[in-house]
Design an enzyme around this catalytic site. Structure first.
Site, PDB file in Angstrom:
ATOM      1  N   ARG A 130      14.614  19.043  41.198  1.00 28.08           N
ATOM      2  CA  ARG A 130      14.454  19.470  39.811  1.00 28.08           C
ATOM      3  C   ARG A 130      15.804  19.892  38.945  1.00 28.08           C
ATOM      4  NH1 ARG A 130      12.462  25.089  36.936  1.00 28.08           N
ATOM      5  NH2 ARG A 130      11.732  23.958  35.053  1.00 28.08           N
TER       6      ARG A 130
ATOM      7  N   HIS B  48      16.737  18.137  35.402  1.00 25.73           N
ATOM      8  CA  HIS B  48      17.393  18.967  34.352  1.00 25.73           C
ATOM      9  C   HIS B  48      18.874  18.628  33.835  1.00 25.73           C
ATOM     10  CE1 HIS B  48      13.994  21.659  33.707  1.00 25.73           C
ATOM     11  NE2 HIS B  48      13.539  20.835  34.497  1.00 25.73           N
TER      12      HIS B  48
ATOM     13  N   ASN C 296      13.847  25.740  28.122  1.00 29.43           N
ATOM     14  CA  ASN C 296      13.357  24.612  28.882  1.00 29.43           C
ATOM     15  C   ASN C 296      13.981  24.522  30.291  1.00 29.43           C
ATOM     16  OD1 ASN C 296      11.406  23.239  27.231  1.00 29.43           O
ATOM     17  ND2 ASN C 296      13.201  22.137  26.122  1.00 29.43           N
TER      18      ASN C 296
ATOM     19  N   HIS D 101       6.739  15.733  41.826  1.00 31.22           N
ATOM     20  CA  HIS D 101       6.168  16.727  41.872  1.00 31.22           C
ATOM     21  C   HIS D 101       5.488  16.623  43.111  1.00 31.22           C
ATOM     22  CE1 HIS D 101       6.690  17.422  37.138  1.00 31.22           C
ATOM     23  NE2 HIS D 101       7.488  17.700  37.817  1.00 31.22           N
TER      24      HIS D 101
HETATM   25  C1  HEM Z   1       7.533  14.484  32.097  1.00 31.40           C
HETATM   26  C2  HEM Z   1       8.757  15.257  32.572  1.00 31.40           C
HETATM   27  C3  HEM Z   1       8.441  16.498  33.360  1.00 31.40           C
HETATM   28  C4  HEM Z   1       7.702  17.639  32.869  1.00 31.40           C
HETATM   29  C5  HEM Z   1       7.134  17.815  31.632  1.00 31.40           C
HETATM   30  C6  HEM Z   1       7.975  18.529  33.990  1.00 31.40           C
HETATM   31  C7  HEM Z   1       7.578  19.729  34.178  1.00 31.40           C
HETATM   32  C8  HEM Z   1       7.638  20.635  35.363  1.00 31.40           C
HETATM   33  C9  HEM Z   1       7.326  22.012  35.270  1.00 31.40           C
HETATM   34  C10 HEM Z   1       6.410  22.823  34.190  1.00 31.40           C
HETATM   35  C11 HEM Z   1       7.626  22.647  36.580  1.00 31.40           C
HETATM   36  C12 HEM Z   1       7.214  23.964  36.992  1.00 31.40           C
HETATM   37  C13 HEM Z   1       8.543  24.733  36.728  1.00 31.40           C
HETATM   38  C14 HEM Z   1       8.507  26.188  37.320  1.00 31.40           C
HETATM   39  O1  HEM Z   1       7.518  26.738  37.195  1.00 31.40           O
HETATM   40  O2  HEM Z   1       9.654  26.700  37.856  1.00 31.40           O
HETATM   41  C15 HEM Z   1       8.328  21.518  37.140  1.00 31.40           C
HETATM   42  C16 HEM Z   1       8.827  21.527  38.400  1.00 31.40           C
HETATM   43  C17 HEM Z   1       9.387  20.663  39.188  1.00 31.40           C
HETATM   44  N1  HEM Z   1       9.852  19.497  38.681  1.00 31.40           N
HETATM   45 FE1  HEM Z   1       9.235  18.740  36.965  1.00 31.40          FE
HETATM   46  N2  HEM Z   1       8.849  17.788  35.321  1.00 31.40           N
HETATM   47  C18 HEM Z   1       9.021  16.752  34.660  1.00 31.40           C
HETATM   48  C19 HEM Z   1       9.815  15.721  35.134  1.00 31.40           C
HETATM   49  C20 HEM Z   1      10.434  15.864  36.577  1.00 31.40           C
HETATM   50  C21 HEM Z   1      11.238  14.909  37.090  1.00 31.40           C
HETATM   51  C22 HEM Z   1      11.648  13.648  36.380  1.00 31.40           C
HETATM   52  C23 HEM Z   1      11.597  15.383  38.432  1.00 31.40           C
HETATM   53  C24 HEM Z   1      12.545  14.753  39.325  1.00 31.40           C
HETATM   54  C25 HEM Z   1      12.786  13.657  39.409  1.00 31.40           C
HETATM   55  C26 HEM Z   1      10.921  16.744  38.427  1.00 31.40           C
HETATM   56  C27 HEM Z   1      11.086  17.488  39.749  1.00 31.40           C
HETATM   57  C28 HEM Z   1      10.501  18.908  39.568  1.00 31.40           C
HETATM   58  C29 HEM Z   1      10.413  19.533  40.884  1.00 31.40           C
HETATM   59  C30 HEM Z   1      11.048  19.070  42.361  1.00 31.40           C
HETATM   60  C31 HEM Z   1       9.706  20.714  40.598  1.00 31.40           C
HETATM   61  C32 HEM Z   1       9.229  21.669  41.732  1.00 31.40           C
HETATM   62  C33 HEM Z   1      10.538  22.765  41.347  1.00 31.40           C
HETATM   63  C34 HEM Z   1      10.465  24.048  42.473  1.00 31.40           C
HETATM   64  O3  HEM Z   1       9.622  24.090  43.195  1.00 31.40           O
HETATM   65  O4  HEM Z   1      11.187  24.997  42.204  1.00 31.40           O
HETATM   66  N3  HEM Z   1      10.292  16.973  37.361  1.00 31.40           N
HETATM   67  N4  HEM Z   1       8.356  20.472  36.410  1.00 31.40           N
END
Ligand code: HEM
Ligand SMILES: *[C@@H]1O[C@H](CO)[C@@H](O)[C@H](O)[C@H]1NC(C)=O
Ligand SMILES: *[C@@H]1O[C@H](CO)[C@@H](O)[C@H](O)[C@H]1NC(C)=O
Length: 333
Positions: free
Chosen positions: A66, A70, A98, A196
């Site tokens: 993530r 970001h 964000n 995800h």
């Molecule tokens: C449409 C775009 C995206 C949105 C709206 C989005 C939204 C989110 C949200 C709301 C979370 C939870 C954050 C938290 O509560 O800590 C999350 C976690 C995460 N996102 Fe996304 N995300 C997007 C795209 C991506 C992309 C492109 C990647 C990587 C290629 C990614 C990888 C991750 C990962 C691996 C997590 C888990 C983080 C953890 O467990 O600490 N996301 N994302």
């Protein structure tokens, strides 16, 4: 005469080959193995640090994946998200809403420390992030891919640069447009959202989806009726918004296509993922990876995901003599 003929036959192909070799025609582009001469152990140092951290906390892998996203989506993959100095400055990019909850900074710092000891001033923080994300995918049993490196670190950290990031409650059209603005397609949106497949979300991001969907009260009708009570009990109304739950129900530590199955059947935790199945064009993409024949004839989720990661890793990169190579990832030189 003899000499000049010899010269031509021996050296001409050599000169031609040099001219056509990528290093010569594209000095200022990313390339696989960018550090193979300047810091031969760069990639193995990063992967051993990531592995070491993951041994005591496997959730760090999702955090690192993530973190790289970001970094890239705001001002390009330039390490800007890592800047913490000057301390207390409220306008640092890192303090953006964000970016709330980003983790894994200590992994990048540890890798940087070891890299500086071996090859001072050579490996950029933006590349360390990209490599750590690549290793995180692999260590989660996802694909391994060759990663072009040679990114340079940026010299700007501005909180307002994160204002325009894709957000969880935005419409699929807005999400597509925001990805397109970074050179990423609808295909990339589906594949990269499938990141995800590992990790968790805070209940914070589900509140309105569960209790005030679209500002009308009630829940998002796209949530599978058998999943709704589960979500409601994990994230009760008025409860602790910091409680975390898997983004990929039942498979949060393993990189696999389960996330796409969950999206198809209404088991996506967050709204942006669920929407991928509400829109006809992205739904077709999700379905294409779930086709029973896909493992045989494609499209191939794992390799296409890897390609999308490489594309994401190219967003707005600085190369050549642009930017700098930070000595400390949390502060400009
Ligand atoms: C449409 C775009 C995206 C949105 C709206 C989005 C939204 C989110 C949200 C709301 C979370 C939870 C954050 C938290 O509560 O800590 C999350 C976690 C995460 N996102 Fe996304 N995300 C997007 C795209 C991506 C992309 C492109 C990647 C990587 C290629 C990614 C990888 C991750 C990962 C691996 C997590 C888990 C983080 C953890 O467990 O600490 N996301 N994302
Ligand atoms: C941050 O970016 C905003 C919007 O582009 C700009 O108005 C502001 O001056 C910048 N702040 C700094 C400290 O550079
Ligand atoms: C890197 O910079 C941060 C912020 O200035 C500082 O707290 C930290 O001690 C530095 N790390 C190293 C290894 O110098």
């Amino acid at each position: 005469m003899a000499i000049s003929t010899t010269f031509r036959s021996i050296f001409w192909p050599y000169i031609l080959a040099m001219a056509l070799t990528p290093q010569w025609v594209s000095l200022a582009q990313l390339q696989v193995g960018f550090y193979s001469n300047s810091c031969p152990n760069a990639e193995s140092i990063v992967s051993s640090v990531v592995r070491e951290f993951a041994q005591s906390d496997v959730t760090i892998l999702a955090a690192l994946l993530r973190l790289h996203y970001h970094d890239c989506i705001v001002q390009g993959c330039d390490g800007s998200v890592l800047i913490q100095q000057p301390a207390g400055a409220g306008n640092l990019e890192k303090s953006a809403q964000n970016h709330a909850g980003l983790r894994g900074f200590e992994v990048i710092d540890r890798a940087k420390e070891q890299l500086e000891a071996q090859c001072p001033g050579v490996v950029s923080c933006a590349d360390i992030l990209a490599l750590a994300a690549r290793d995180s995918v692999f260590l989660s049993r996802g694909p391994f891919y060759e990663l072009p490196t040679g990114r340079r670190d940026g010299r700007v950290s501005n909180v307002s640069d994160a204002d325009n990031m894709p957000e969880v409650h935005e419409s699929i059209d807005v999400l597509k447009a925001k990805f397109a603005a970074k050179g990423l397609s609808g295909n990339d949106l589906v594949l990269l959202s499938a990141a995800h497949t590992i990790g968790t979300t805070a209940c914070f991001f589900l509140e309105s989806r569960l209790y005030n969907f679209g500002g009308r009260g009630g829940s998002d009708p796209s949530i599978n009726p058998s999943f709704l009570p589960e979500l409601e009990s994990q994230c009760p109304q008025g409860g602790d918004v910091n409680v975390r739950l898997p983004l990929d129900r039942g498979s949060e530590t393993v990189f696999d296509a389960q996330i796409l199955r969950n999206i198809r059947s209404g088991f996506a935790a967050i709204e942006s993922d669920a929407q991928l199945y509400a829109d006809p064009s992205t739904r077709a993409i999700v379905d294409s990876y779930l086709d029973p024949l896909s493992p045989l004839f494609g499209p191939f989720f794992r390799s296409d995901f890897a390609d999308s990661m490489v594309r994401m890793g190219r967003i707005g990169v600085r190369t050549g003599v642009d930017g700098e190579v930070r000595r400390n990832c949390s502060a400009f030189n």
